[in-house]
Design a protein around this motif. Structure first.
Motif, PDB file in Angstrom:
ATOM      1  N   GLU A 110       0.837  -1.207   0.000  1.00  0.00           N
ATOM      2  CA  GLU A 110       0.000   0.000   0.000  1.00  0.00           C
ATOM      3  C   GLU A 110       0.868   1.251   0.000  1.00  0.00           C
ATOM      4  N   TYR A 111       1.935   1.227   0.784  1.00  0.00           N
ATOM      5  CA  TYR A 111       2.853   2.367   0.849  1.00  0.00           C
ATOM      6  C   TYR A 111       3.512   2.607  -0.506  1.00  0.00           C
ATOM      7  N   LEU A 112       3.982   1.537  -1.148  1.00  0.00           N
ATOM      8  CA  LEU A 112       4.655   1.672  -2.434  1.00  0.00           C
ATOM      9  C   LEU A 112       3.692   2.106  -3.538  1.00  0.00           C
ATOM     10  N   THR A 113       2.474   1.614  -3.488  1.00  0.00           N
ATOM     11  CA  THR A 113       1.481   2.012  -4.489  1.00  0.00           C
ATOM     12  C   THR A 113       1.252   3.521  -4.452  1.00  0.00           C
ATOM     13  N   GLY A 114       1.205   4.076  -3.259  1.00  0.00           N
ATOM     14  CA  GLY A 114       1.050   5.524  -3.115  1.00  0.00           C
ATOM     15  C   GLY A 114       2.251   6.276  -3.661  1.00  0.00           C
ATOM     16  N   LEU A 115       3.453   5.745  -3.416  1.00  0.00           N
ATOM     17  CA  LEU A 115       4.662   6.398  -3.921  1.00  0.00           C
ATOM     18  C   LEU A 115       4.710   6.366  -5.447  1.00  0.00           C
ATOM     19  N   ILE A 116       4.318   5.242  -6.029  1.00  0.00           N
ATOM     20  CA  ILE A 116       4.335   5.113  -7.485  1.00  0.00           C
ATOM     21  C   ILE A 116       3.399   6.132  -8.123  1.00  0.00           C
ATOM     22  N   LYS A 117       2.222   6.295  -7.537  1.00  0.00           N
ATOM     23  CA  LYS A 117       1.269   7.280  -8.057  1.00  0.00           C
ATOM     24  C   LYS A 117       1.846   8.695  -7.995  1.00  0.00           C
ATOM     25  N   GLY A 118       2.705   8.941  -7.006  1.00  0.00           N
ATOM     26  CA  GLY A 118       3.332  10.248  -6.861  1.00  0.00           C
ATOM     27  C   GLY A 118       4.682  10.347  -7.538  1.00  0.00           C
ATOM     28  N   ASN A 119       5.004   9.346  -8.396  1.00  0.00           N
ATOM     29  CA  ASN A 119       6.282   9.332  -9.131  1.00  0.00           C
ATOM     30  C   ASN A 119       7.487   9.415  -8.196  1.00  0.00           C
ATOM     31  N   SER A 169      11.255   4.382  -2.926  1.00  0.00           N
ATOM     32  CA  SER A 169      11.497   4.094  -1.513  1.00  0.00           C
ATOM     33  C   SER A 169      12.768   3.290  -1.326  1.00  0.00           C
ATOM     34  N   GLY A 170      13.350   3.404  -0.139  1.00  0.00           N
ATOM     35  CA  GLY A 170      14.456   2.558   0.281  1.00  0.00           C
ATOM     36  C   GLY A 170      13.969   1.522   1.276  1.00  0.00           C
ATOM     37  N   GLY A 171      14.902   0.839   1.918  1.00  0.00           N
ATOM     38  CA  GLY A 171      14.526  -0.166   2.898  1.00  0.00           C
ATOM     39  C   GLY A 171      15.747  -0.887   3.440  1.00  0.00           C
ATOM     40  N   LYS A 172      15.498  -1.924   4.230  1.00  0.00           N
ATOM     41  CA  LYS A 172      16.574  -2.713   4.817  1.00  0.00           C
ATOM     42  C   LYS A 172      16.407  -4.186   4.463  1.00  0.00           C
ATOM     43  N   VAL A 204      19.363   0.009   2.087  1.00  0.00           N
ATOM     44  CA  VAL A 204      19.353   0.237   0.647  1.00  0.00           C
ATOM     45  C   VAL A 204      18.674   1.566   0.360  1.00  0.00           C
ATOM     46  N   LYS A 205      19.315   2.394  -0.438  1.00  0.00           N
ATOM     47  CA  LYS A 205      18.778   3.725  -0.710  1.00  0.00           C
ATOM     48  C   LYS A 205      17.581   3.654  -1.664  1.00  0.00           C
ATOM     49  N   PRO A 206      16.770   4.705  -1.722  1.00  0.00           N
ATOM     50  CA  PRO A 206      15.675   4.755  -2.697  1.00  0.00           C
ATOM     51  C   PRO A 206      16.230   4.831  -4.121  1.00  0.00           C
ATOM     52  N   THR A 207      15.484   4.312  -5.073  1.00  0.00           N
ATOM     53  CA  THR A 207      15.875   4.423  -6.473  1.00  0.00           C
ATOM     54  C   THR A 207      16.020   5.898  -6.849  1.00  0.00           C
ATOM     55  N   PRO A 208      17.179   6.320  -7.379  1.00  0.00           N
ATOM     56  CA  PRO A 208      17.360   7.738  -7.690  1.00  0.00           C
ATOM     57  C   PRO A 208      16.635   8.199  -8.951  1.00  0.00           C
ATOM     58  N   ASN A 215      13.716  15.783 -15.322  1.00  0.00           N
ATOM     59  CA  ASN A 215      12.646  14.840 -15.012  1.00  0.00           C
ATOM     60  C   ASN A 215      12.972  13.557 -15.770  1.00  0.00           C
ATOM     61  N   ILE A 216      13.332  12.495 -15.061  1.00  0.00           N
ATOM     62  CA  ILE A 216      13.853  11.278 -15.679  1.00  0.00           C
ATOM     63  C   ILE A 216      12.721  10.370 -16.156  1.00  0.00           C
ATOM     64  N   LYS A 217      12.765   9.990 -17.422  1.00  0.00           N
ATOM     65  CA  LYS A 217      11.823   9.039 -18.002  1.00  0.00           C
ATOM     66  C   LYS A 217      12.505   7.683 -18.148  1.00  0.00           C
ATOM     67  N   GLY A 218      11.715   6.684 -18.549  1.00  0.00           N
ATOM     68  CA  GLY A 218      12.305   5.369 -18.775  1.00  0.00           C
ATOM     69  C   GLY A 218      11.742   4.314 -17.854  1.00  0.00           C
ATOM     70  N   ARG A 219      12.437   3.151 -17.808  1.00  0.00           N
ATOM     71  CA  ARG A 219      11.959   2.001 -17.031  1.00  0.00           C
ATOM     72  C   ARG A 219      12.843   1.828 -15.801  1.00  0.00           C
ATOM     73  N   HIS A 220      12.259   2.089 -14.637  1.00  0.00           N
ATOM     74  CA  HIS A 220      13.054   2.058 -13.404  1.00  0.00           C
ATOM     75  C   HIS A 220      12.264   1.398 -12.272  1.00  0.00           C
ATOM     76  N   ASP A 221      12.989   0.783 -11.347  1.00  0.00           N
ATOM     77  CA  ASP A 221      12.359   0.177 -10.178  1.00  0.00           C
ATOM     78  C   ASP A 221      11.900   1.258  -9.206  1.00  0.00           C
ATOM     79  N   PRO A 222      10.651   1.202  -8.713  1.00  0.00           N
ATOM     80  CA  PRO A 222      10.245   2.136  -7.666  1.00  0.00           C
ATOM     81  C   PRO A 222      10.893   1.810  -6.321  1.00  0.00           C
ATOM     82  N   ILE A 223      11.418   0.579  -6.207  1.00  0.00           N
ATOM     83  CA  ILE A 223      12.173   0.170  -5.015  1.00  0.00           C
ATOM     84  C   ILE A 223      13.163  -0.917  -5.434  1.00  0.00           C
TER      85      ILE A 223
END
Length: 366
Positions: free
Chosen positions: A192-201, A204-207, A298-302, A321-329
């Motif tokens: 749910e957290y990641l879905t919200g981040l994806i919508k906001g372009n 996220s990072g994590g451990k 692990v840092k967030p995808t830049p 503003n970076i376009k292309g195919r990138h991991d949201p995490i």
């Protein structure tokens, strides 16, 4: 470019770029007689490959591995093992607009500062795709460790503000969810957290936490080649990793000596055991026979589709503003990378430890 070789006795050399023809690894020093097929390696590569969930890059790569040398009739021969993984779905044109730009959070600026030239297509050797070769090499090391009863398990410990609860720990669930979390409730919250981040372009990072079971005591060489020091080096060599901890980690700074010390006793079989494991499985840089436990941040995808201030090679301040195919995490796909780097480090230490005592040498030659 130097710096693509890891290990002393069990040694790997990785090669290839994100948008080149292929990536691969050469393994030198693997003993003869290890049961090994392409399927053994593919199982780990399948865990790392892109395009498997809404939380990874949509780039489609099968990451099919081929064994070119060092294996005959399903067993390693003791000669160098060469593995290759072909790139099949590059879209280099996605990066043409970035060749003169220094992206925030990427290696663009530092590569130019060091070499005066860089492969701007997906960052070349600095791309996360480089880790496919590490995973392939790590799969071979894992087979050797498994023959000794040594097991390595990594999993997502946290994503953004969502952290697993140890009371909900379910090892079997790790491989049953896109995020590789051992906690069903935390996995749902993280999705749910990641879905919200994806919508906001955004990203996220994590451990990631990794544990090693049944590792014998005695691995690691003081002073500079300590077991934990080499594990730290291996983890921090992963491009997105920004911090490493073992055992109690940074919490040790808040504890007293009596709280942090792991007290010994003998069990009924006369084996040395510890009442706690704040040391994380090493003492004096040498494995103590208890469970190795490490964590990496692990840092967030830049690469995000949000406007960011940066500069270009012409000395101008610009907005990007970076376009292309990138991991949201990056975290879920990095779980198997952490396992691979752990396996490679410990396999090398096991082989080196064979010469630590005269009696070890006598077992072989007398």
């Amino acid at each position: 470019m130097s710096g693509s070789i890891l290990g002393d006795l069990f040694k790997i050399s990785t090669w290839g770029e994100s948008h080149g023809k292929a990536l691969g690894v050469v393994i030198d020093g693997c003993p003869a007689g290890v049961n090994l097929t392409e399927l053994d390696i593919q199982a780990d590569l399948d865990r790392r490959k892109p395009g498997q969930s809404p939380f990874t890059t949509p780039r489609k790569e099968k990451d099919q591995v081929e064994i070119l040398s060092g294996v005959f009739k399903g067993k390693t021969t003791g000669t160098p093992i060469s593995l290759i993984i072909y790139n099949k779905n590059q879209r280099s044109k996605d990066y043409s607009a970035l060749k003169e730009v220094y992206r925030p959070g990427h290696s663009d600026y530092t590569y130019d500062a060091k070499y005066g030239f860089r492969d701007y297509r997906g960052s070349g050797r600095a791309s996360g795709r480089e880790t496919a070769a590490r995973v392939a090499g790590g799969a071979v090391a894992r087979k050797l460790l498994a023959s000794l009863g040594i097991g390595i398990t990594a999993y997502t410990y946290s994503i953004g503000p969502v952290t697993i609860e140890k009371t909900n720990f379910d090892k079997d669930f790790i491989q049953k969810n896109f995020l590789y979390m051992p906690d069903r409730q935390a996995a749902q919250q993280a999705e749910e957290y990641l879905t919200g981040l994806i919508k906001g372009n955004n990203s996220s990072g994590g451990k990631i936490e990794c544990v090693v079971d049944n590792l014998p005591a005695g691995l690691g060489d003081p002073v500079f080649d300590k077991c934990d020091a080499l594990l730290a080096k291996a983890m921090l060599s992963i491009g997105a990793v920004k911090a490493f901890a073992i055992g109690s980690g940074f919490s040790a700074a808040e504890m007293t000596g009596h709280q942090h010390n792991d007290f010994y006793n003998y069990n009924e079989q006369g084996k040395v055991i510890k009442q706690s494991n704040n040391a994380g499985g090493t003492l004096g840089g040498i494995s103590d026979g208890s469970q190795i436990k490490i964590q990496v941040a692990v840092k967030p995808t830049p690469s995000i589709e949000k406007t960011q201030p940066t500069i270009n090679r012409q000395g101008e301040n610009i907005d990007l503003n970076i376009k292309g195919r990138h991991d949201p995490i990056i975290v879920p796909r990095a779980v198997v990378v952490v396992e691979a780097m752990t396996a490679l480090t410990l396999t090398d230490l096991l082989l080196k430890n064979m010469t630590a005592k005269l009696e070890n040498i006598q077992k072989i030659y007398c």
